[in-house]
Design a protein around this motif. Structure first.
Motif, PDB file in Angstrom:
ATOM      1  N   ILE A 248       0.860  -1.198   0.000  1.00 36.69           N
ATOM      2  CA  ILE A 248       0.000   0.000   0.000  1.00 36.69           C
ATOM      3  C   ILE A 248       0.898   1.251   0.000  1.00 36.69           C
ATOM      4  O   ILE A 248       0.696   2.180  -0.794  1.00 36.69           O
ATOM      5  N   GLY A 249       1.887   1.246   0.866  1.00 39.80           N
ATOM      6  CA  GLY A 249       2.805   2.390   0.943  1.00 39.80           C
ATOM      7  C   GLY A 249       3.524   2.621  -0.375  1.00 39.80           C
ATOM      8  O   GLY A 249       3.650   3.762  -0.838  1.00 39.80           O
ATOM      9  N   ARG A 250       3.963   1.528  -0.995  1.00 43.68           N
ATOM     10  CA  ARG A 250       4.683   1.667  -2.279  1.00 43.68           C
ATOM     11  C   ARG A 250       3.786   2.222  -3.381  1.00 43.68           C
ATOM     12  O   ARG A 250       4.235   2.974  -4.239  1.00 43.68           O
ATOM     13  N   ILE A 251       2.516   1.799  -3.376  1.00 48.06           N
ATOM     14  CA  ILE A 251       1.570   2.315  -4.387  1.00 48.06           C
ATOM     15  C   ILE A 251       1.349   3.810  -4.145  1.00 48.06           C
ATOM     16  O   ILE A 251       1.398   4.610  -5.079  1.00 48.06           O
ATOM     17  N   GLU A 252       1.136   4.187  -2.887  1.00 50.36           N
ATOM     18  CA  GLU A 252       0.873   5.603  -2.582  1.00 50.36           C
ATOM     19  C   GLU A 252       2.088   6.477  -2.900  1.00 50.36           C
ATOM     20  O   GLU A 252       1.943   7.643  -3.256  1.00 50.36           O
ATOM     21  N   ARG A 253       3.273   5.908  -2.769  1.00 49.23           N
ATOM     22  CA  ARG A 253       4.488   6.670  -3.087  1.00 49.23           C
ATOM     23  C   ARG A 253       4.926   6.489  -4.545  1.00 49.23           C
ATOM     24  O   ARG A 253       5.994   6.937  -4.938  1.00 49.23           O
ATOM     25  N   ALA A 254       4.095   5.796  -5.330  1.00 52.02           N
ATOM     26  CA  ALA A 254       4.344   5.611  -6.763  1.00 52.02           C
ATOM     27  C   ALA A 254       5.652   4.868  -7.030  1.00 52.02           C
ATOM     28  O   ALA A 254       6.336   5.142  -8.014  1.00 52.02           O
ATOM     29  N   GLU A 255       5.964   3.927  -6.152  1.00 47.92           N
ATOM     30  CA  GLU A 255       7.206   3.171  -6.334  1.00 47.92           C
ATOM     31  C   GLU A 255       7.014   1.902  -7.151  1.00 47.92           C
ATOM     32  O   GLU A 255       7.990   1.270  -7.525  1.00 47.92           O
TER      33      GLU A 255
END
Lengths: 76, 76
Positions: A41-48
């Protein structure tokens, strides 16, 4: 004009974070409801990461919105 | 009610095919314009693969629509 992948994925991450916060959900809440790991989820929100349509459907279901709403934000 | 991943991906494939045909484009035309292999275009239209957001952006650009329009179809 073609949409830049990087710009779009960055805006998508911001938009998902905004939808999540509007629902008063933490990343952990969204992870629990969508059965996606919190780190992802964090990676998606940070566009990683270049996420998949299945993951977007899970997020949409957990946020109680239609998948198309996840992509509905102003394009730069 | 939660949206089924399988149903959504099937409808997405049909919708992309309809948008492509409305533009008078063959799968090869779309492949050339999006720089996605024709075999992959076929697999997306037949809902055989879990495609990524980057691929959807490429398809949207080639079809000259916004990415959100690719997901804009009635849900069953």
């Amino acid at each position: 004009m073609d949409i830049s992948q990087e710009t779009f994925i960055a805006s998508l991450g911001v938009h998902i974070r905004q939808l999540r916060e509007k629902k008063g959900m933490s990343q952990q809440d969204l992870a629990d409801d969508s059965e996606i790991r919190k780190t992802q989820i964090g990676r998606i929100e940070r566009a990683e990461i270049n996420t998949t349509i299945k993951t977007l459907i899970k997020i949409a279901n957990a946020l109680d919105v239609e998948p198309k709403e996840l992509l509905d934000f102003p394009l730069k």
